[in-house]
Write a protein that holds these residues in place. Structure first.
Motif, PDB file in Angstrom:
ATOM      1  N   ASP A 113      25.227  -2.975 -14.560  1.00 15.10           N
ATOM      2  CA  ASP A 113      25.563  -1.966 -13.562  1.00 15.10           C
ATOM      3  C   ASP A 113      26.306  -1.026 -14.347  1.00 15.10           C
ATOM      4  OD1 ASP A 113      24.288  -3.179 -11.560  1.00 15.10           O
ATOM      5  OD2 ASP A 113      26.250  -4.171 -10.779  1.00 15.10           O
ATOM      6  N   LEU A 114      27.320  -1.410 -15.065  1.00 17.65           N
ATOM      7  CA  LEU A 114      28.012  -0.352 -15.948  1.00 17.65           C
ATOM      8  C   LEU A 114      27.237   0.532 -16.786  1.00 17.65           C
ATOM      9  CD1 LEU A 114      30.874   0.906 -16.737  1.00 17.65           C
ATOM     10  CD2 LEU A 114      31.200  -1.066 -18.394  1.00 17.65           C
ATOM     11  N   LYS A 115      26.595  -0.055 -17.602  1.00 13.92           N
ATOM     12  CA  LYS A 115      25.594   0.581 -18.488  1.00 13.92           C
ATOM     13  C   LYS A 115      24.827   1.457 -17.991  1.00 13.92           C
ATOM     14  CE  LYS A 115      25.451  -3.215 -22.103  1.00 13.92           C
ATOM     15  NZ  LYS A 115      24.562  -4.236 -22.764  1.00 13.92           N
ATOM     16  N   ALA A 116      24.229   1.224 -16.841  1.00  9.24           N
ATOM     17  CA  ALA A 116      23.392   1.934 -15.880  1.00  9.24           C
ATOM     18  C   ALA A 116      23.976   3.296 -15.504  1.00  9.24           C
ATOM     19  CB  ALA A 116      22.789   1.355 -14.987  1.00  9.24           C
ATOM     20  N   LEU A 117      25.533   3.218 -15.244  1.00  7.09           N
ATOM     21  CA  LEU A 117      26.125   3.912 -14.416  1.00  7.09           C
ATOM     22  C   LEU A 117      26.755   5.004 -15.775  1.00  7.09           C
ATOM     23  CD1 LEU A 117      27.614   4.709 -11.938  1.00  7.09           C
ATOM     24  CD2 LEU A 117      29.852   3.623 -12.711  1.00  7.09           C
ATOM     25  N   LEU A 118      27.091   4.495 -17.111  1.00  7.15           N
ATOM     26  CA  LEU A 118      27.458   5.410 -18.109  1.00  7.15           C
ATOM     27  C   LEU A 118      26.146   6.197 -18.508  1.00  7.15           C
ATOM     28  CD1 LEU A 118      29.367   2.818 -20.388  1.00  7.15           C
ATOM     29  CD2 LEU A 118      30.419   4.478 -18.784  1.00  7.15           C
ATOM     30  N   ALA A 119      25.033   5.546 -18.460  1.00  5.48           N
ATOM     31  CA  ALA A 119      23.883   6.297 -18.899  1.00  5.48           C
ATOM     32  C   ALA A 119      23.417   7.593 -17.900  1.00  5.48           C
ATOM     33  CB  ALA A 119      22.746   5.338 -18.933  1.00  5.48           C
ATOM     34  N   GLU A 120      23.529   6.999 -16.547  1.00  4.55           N
ATOM     35  CA  GLU A 120      23.187   7.933 -15.542  1.00  4.55           C
ATOM     36  C   GLU A 120      24.018   9.179 -15.463  1.00  4.55           C
ATOM     37  OE1 GLU A 120      23.676   8.218 -10.504  1.00  4.55           O
ATOM     38  OE2 GLU A 120      23.773   6.264 -11.503  1.00  4.55           O
TER      39      GLU A 120
END
Length: 224
Positions: free
Chosen positions: A172-179
């Motif tokens: 979830d964190l990795k997706a959030l940082l990328a988004e």
């Protein structure tokens, strides 16, 4: 119109999380939060009930967690800090979800009186703070309250402090940082509990991603 803040707690301690770990700090905990994190350790700050309003002295001296709160102006808050003889010069504004209200008058007044300010927020409300205020975004993904994490909050963050217990939280964190195209902001992983599995996962993920570890030092020390 004079702004009044609904304060659940005001106390002096040591900051136990994130970049300011070990810093003597005055915590101003605001009442009210609709985000509804399942693992929240301050659920008593969620509801704002008019019947729970108490006097400033009752708020300051309560000996156990409760959802009681007191409405204080900026002037009241400064007077209380002075009267209590607090020595810390760093203020942590937390909750609850403090970003639900306009914090700019509070930040500006505190900074004028020589304090530094830090906001701890879920990143789900537009931030109304001073330019100097240190913003800690602890993003809460897919919580019961249904609030989305705002791009404006993520971009304003001086640090991102992410609770973690499972691999899904890392994803979830990795997706959030990328988004939100977050590249240089310092990321802290914080085990949701002091359990060995969550801590081991956080350590492993910090090493793999060049993140930092935040272990809630105050809980290990047994202080507030």
């Amino acid at each position: 119109m004079t702004v009044k803040y609904k304060i659940n707690e005001l106390f002096e301690t040591i900051q136990g999380e994130g970049a300011f770990t070990g810093q003597p700090s005055i915590f101003i905990r605001l009442q009210g939060c609709p985000v509804a994190c399942s693992w929240c350790d301050t659920k008593h700050t969620w509801a704002i009930n008019l019947e729970d309003e108490v006097t400033p002295n009752a708020m300051l001296t309560k000996e156990a967690e409760s959802q009681t709160w007191s409405a204080l102006t900026v002037k009241d808050i400064l007077a209380m800090i002075t009267a209590e003889g607090y020595q810390a010069k760093h203020i942590v504004i937390t909750g609850g979800e403090p970003a639900m209200v306009d914090l700019l008058p509070l930040c500006q007044a505190l900074e004028t009186h020589g304090f530094s300010c830090q906001l701890e927020t879920s990143g789900t409300f537009e931030l109304q703070v001073s330019a100097k205020c240190w913003v800690t975004v602890s993003p809460k993904v897919n919580m019961k309250g249904g609030y989305k994490i705002l791009n404006s909050a993520m971009l304003r963050a001086n640090e991102i402090k992410h609770p973690v217990a499972t691999e899904q939280h890392i994803d979830d964190l990795k997706a959030l940082l990328a988004e939100h195209n977050i590249v240089n902001t310092q990321v802290y992983l914080q085990p949701i509990s002091q359990k060995e599995r969550a801590t081991a996962l956080a350590i492993k993920s910090c090493i793999e991603n060049n993140w930092r570890l935040s272990v809630q030092v105050h809980k290990y020390l047994g202080i507030e």
